[in-house]
Design a protein around this motif. Sequence first.
Motif, PDB file in Angstrom:
ATOM      1  N   ALA A  98     -29.259  -0.971 -37.080  1.00  0.00           N
ATOM      2  CA  ALA A  98     -30.461  -1.662 -36.594  1.00  0.00           C
ATOM      3  C   ALA A  98     -30.481  -3.132 -36.987  1.00  0.00           C
ATOM      4  O   ALA A  98     -31.230  -3.918 -36.393  1.00  0.00           O
ATOM      5  CB  ALA A  98     -31.711  -0.972 -37.143  1.00  0.00           C
ATOM      6  N   PHE A  99     -29.667  -3.519 -37.949  1.00  0.00           N
ATOM      7  CA  PHE A  99     -29.742  -4.875 -38.484  1.00  0.00           C
ATOM      8  C   PHE A  99     -28.789  -5.857 -37.818  1.00  0.00           C
ATOM      9  O   PHE A  99     -28.782  -7.037 -38.158  1.00  0.00           O
ATOM     10  CB  PHE A  99     -29.488  -4.841 -39.998  1.00  0.00           C
ATOM     11  CG  PHE A  99     -30.544  -4.084 -40.747  1.00  0.00           C
ATOM     12  CD1 PHE A  99     -31.751  -4.675 -41.085  1.00  0.00           C
ATOM     13  CD2 PHE A  99     -30.350  -2.752 -41.076  1.00  0.00           C
ATOM     14  CE1 PHE A  99     -32.738  -3.972 -41.748  1.00  0.00           C
ATOM     15  CE2 PHE A  99     -31.323  -2.033 -41.750  1.00  0.00           C
ATOM     16  CZ  PHE A  99     -32.526  -2.638 -42.076  1.00  0.00           C
ATOM     17  N   GLN A 100     -27.974  -5.375 -36.873  1.00  0.00           N
ATOM     18  CA  GLN A 100     -27.079  -6.271 -36.150  1.00  0.00           C
ATOM     19  C   GLN A 100     -26.622  -5.575 -34.876  1.00  0.00           C
ATOM     20  O   GLN A 100     -26.588  -4.348 -34.802  1.00  0.00           O
ATOM     21  CB  GLN A 100     -25.859  -6.648 -36.986  1.00  0.00           C
ATOM     22  CG  GLN A 100     -24.853  -5.523 -37.210  1.00  0.00           C
ATOM     23  CD  GLN A 100     -25.242  -4.574 -38.306  1.00  0.00           C
ATOM     24  OE1 GLN A 100     -25.458  -5.024 -39.430  1.00  0.00           O
ATOM     25  NE2 GLN A 100     -25.335  -3.287 -37.991  1.00  0.00           N
ATOM     26  N   PRO A 101     -26.277  -6.359 -33.831  1.00  0.00           N
ATOM     27  CA  PRO A 101     -25.643  -5.744 -32.663  1.00  0.00           C
ATOM     28  C   PRO A 101     -24.298  -5.153 -33.077  1.00  0.00           C
ATOM     29  O   PRO A 101     -23.630  -5.669 -33.981  1.00  0.00           O
ATOM     30  CB  PRO A 101     -25.460  -6.911 -31.697  1.00  0.00           C
ATOM     31  CG  PRO A 101     -26.301  -8.024 -32.234  1.00  0.00           C
ATOM     32  CD  PRO A 101     -26.397  -7.819 -33.703  1.00  0.00           C
ATOM     33  N   VAL A 102     -23.896  -4.072 -32.408  1.00  0.00           N
ATOM     34  CA  VAL A 102     -22.618  -3.440 -32.749  1.00  0.00           C
ATOM     35  C   VAL A 102     -21.831  -3.179 -31.463  1.00  0.00           C
ATOM     36  O   VAL A 102     -22.192  -2.298 -30.689  1.00  0.00           O
ATOM     37  CB  VAL A 102     -22.828  -2.115 -33.513  1.00  0.00           C
ATOM     38  CG1 VAL A 102     -21.462  -1.529 -33.915  1.00  0.00           C
ATOM     39  CG2 VAL A 102     -23.692  -2.328 -34.757  1.00  0.00           C
ATOM     40  N   PRO A 103     -20.769  -3.933 -31.195  1.00  0.00           N
ATOM     41  CA  PRO A 103     -19.950  -3.673 -30.015  1.00  0.00           C
ATOM     42  C   PRO A 103     -19.430  -2.241 -30.014  1.00  0.00           C
ATOM     43  O   PRO A 103     -19.057  -1.711 -31.063  1.00  0.00           O
ATOM     44  CB  PRO A 103     -18.798  -4.676 -30.158  1.00  0.00           C
ATOM     45  CG  PRO A 103     -19.354  -5.773 -31.009  1.00  0.00           C
ATOM     46  CD  PRO A 103     -20.291  -5.098 -31.965  1.00  0.00           C
ATOM     47  N   THR A 104     -19.409  -1.619 -28.867  1.00  0.00           N
ATOM     48  CA  THR A 104     -19.048  -0.218 -28.591  1.00  0.00           C
ATOM     49  C   THR A 104     -20.143   0.764 -29.017  1.00  0.00           C
ATOM     50  O   THR A 104     -20.056   1.943 -28.705  1.00  0.00           O
ATOM     51  CB  THR A 104     -17.694   0.227 -29.203  1.00  0.00           C
ATOM     52  OG1 THR A 104     -17.808   0.362 -30.615  1.00  0.00           O
ATOM     53  CG2 THR A 104     -16.580  -0.738 -28.820  1.00  0.00           C
ATOM     54  N   PRO A 155     -23.690 -15.728 -38.687  1.00  0.00           N
ATOM     55  CA  PRO A 155     -23.886 -16.006 -37.259  1.00  0.00           C
ATOM     56  C   PRO A 155     -23.254 -14.932 -36.385  1.00  0.00           C
ATOM     57  O   PRO A 155     -22.191 -14.390 -36.712  1.00  0.00           O
ATOM     58  CB  PRO A 155     -23.191 -17.362 -37.065  1.00  0.00           C
ATOM     59  CG  PRO A 155     -23.131 -17.973 -38.428  1.00  0.00           C
ATOM     60  CD  PRO A 155     -23.002 -16.834 -39.384  1.00  0.00           C
ATOM     61  N   ALA A 156     -23.904 -14.640 -35.262  1.00  0.00           N
ATOM     62  CA  ALA A 156     -23.408 -13.599 -34.358  1.00  0.00           C
ATOM     63  C   ALA A 156     -22.001 -13.899 -33.867  1.00  0.00           C
ATOM     64  O   ALA A 156     -21.194 -12.977 -33.671  1.00  0.00           O
ATOM     65  CB  ALA A 156     -24.360 -13.434 -33.185  1.00  0.00           C
ATOM     66  N   ALA A 202     -15.855  -9.677 -35.818  1.00  0.00           N
ATOM     67  CA  ALA A 202     -15.408  -8.924 -36.994  1.00  0.00           C
ATOM     68  C   ALA A 202     -15.734  -7.447 -36.843  1.00  0.00           C
ATOM     69  O   ALA A 202     -14.900  -6.569 -37.136  1.00  0.00           O
ATOM     70  CB  ALA A 202     -16.069  -9.486 -38.251  1.00  0.00           C
ATOM     71  N   LEU A 203     -16.951  -7.130 -36.372  1.00  0.00           N
ATOM     72  CA  LEU A 203     -17.321  -5.746 -36.151  1.00  0.00           C
ATOM     73  C   LEU A 203     -16.442  -5.097 -35.080  1.00  0.00           C
ATOM     74  O   LEU A 203     -16.026  -3.942 -35.207  1.00  0.00           O
ATOM     75  CB  LEU A 203     -18.800  -5.640 -35.767  1.00  0.00           C
ATOM     76  CG  LEU A 203     -19.819  -5.843 -36.871  1.00  0.00           C
ATOM     77  CD1 LEU A 203     -21.221  -5.916 -36.272  1.00  0.00           C
ATOM     78  CD2 LEU A 203     -19.731  -4.721 -37.896  1.00  0.00           C
TER      79      LEU A 203
END
Length: 261
Positions: free
Chosen positions: A147-153, A248-249, A255-256
Amino acid sequence: MNRRTSRYRPGRSLVTGASSGIGAEFARALAARGSDLVLVARREERLTTLADELESTYGVRCRTVPLDLSEAASGRRLRDIVPEHIDLVVNNAGFAVQEPFSDGDADDFERLVAVDIRAVVDICSAFLPDMIGRRNGIIVNVASTTAFQPVPTLAVYAAAKAFVLSFSQSLWYESAPHGVRVFALNPGPTHTEFFDVIGDSATATGTYQTPTDVVATAMRALDARRTRPHVISGRRNTAQAALAGVVPARVLLPALARMLH
């Protein structure tokens, strides 16, 4: 620091997603404190097995409600089935879809939103007014460290859990003057059937805990005299969530994506 009171002992608790994992562990922890239970999930056989275990071990009363929370108005249907006062609601049911959004199935995304967002809102709408009227009750909405960051996939899942976090924080503020507590519980990756579905690569956003670890965090929050709008399970997960808020996003997302590949 929160000052502790005696251990929280609800008279009757409702737990969704109770057939396994964090939900089943919530049921065991609450039964150990003498709470009667309403256990909600799709898998009736597992609910019955768990109810028999808790009744024989702890002498509590368990009601099983096999219900698919992806169906419309699931919270209102649940309230019709369970008209009694509920002291604690644990909105734990949820699932994820892990793959690039463009490769995903629209029906899977629709069901994810229905369970992870719509059902949470509908169940809160069904049970919170009674709690406010009685000036007594607690709702725990299980979100996630995603919930604390967007997560690709995990785009839809992470966004859904961000909704749950924001929603719970608003209800925390609105409900507090009425003597009712609402907060979001944010586990990181946890040893449950969840990762049988989406794969172990999702542990890149944290380190594995057990359902017992996560529920112990929640029980400490329930025991506290005052509860923050959200609670994160695990020190490393707490640190990573804080870091996600300042990186920063344009740095965080690549990295994610590499870790989850």
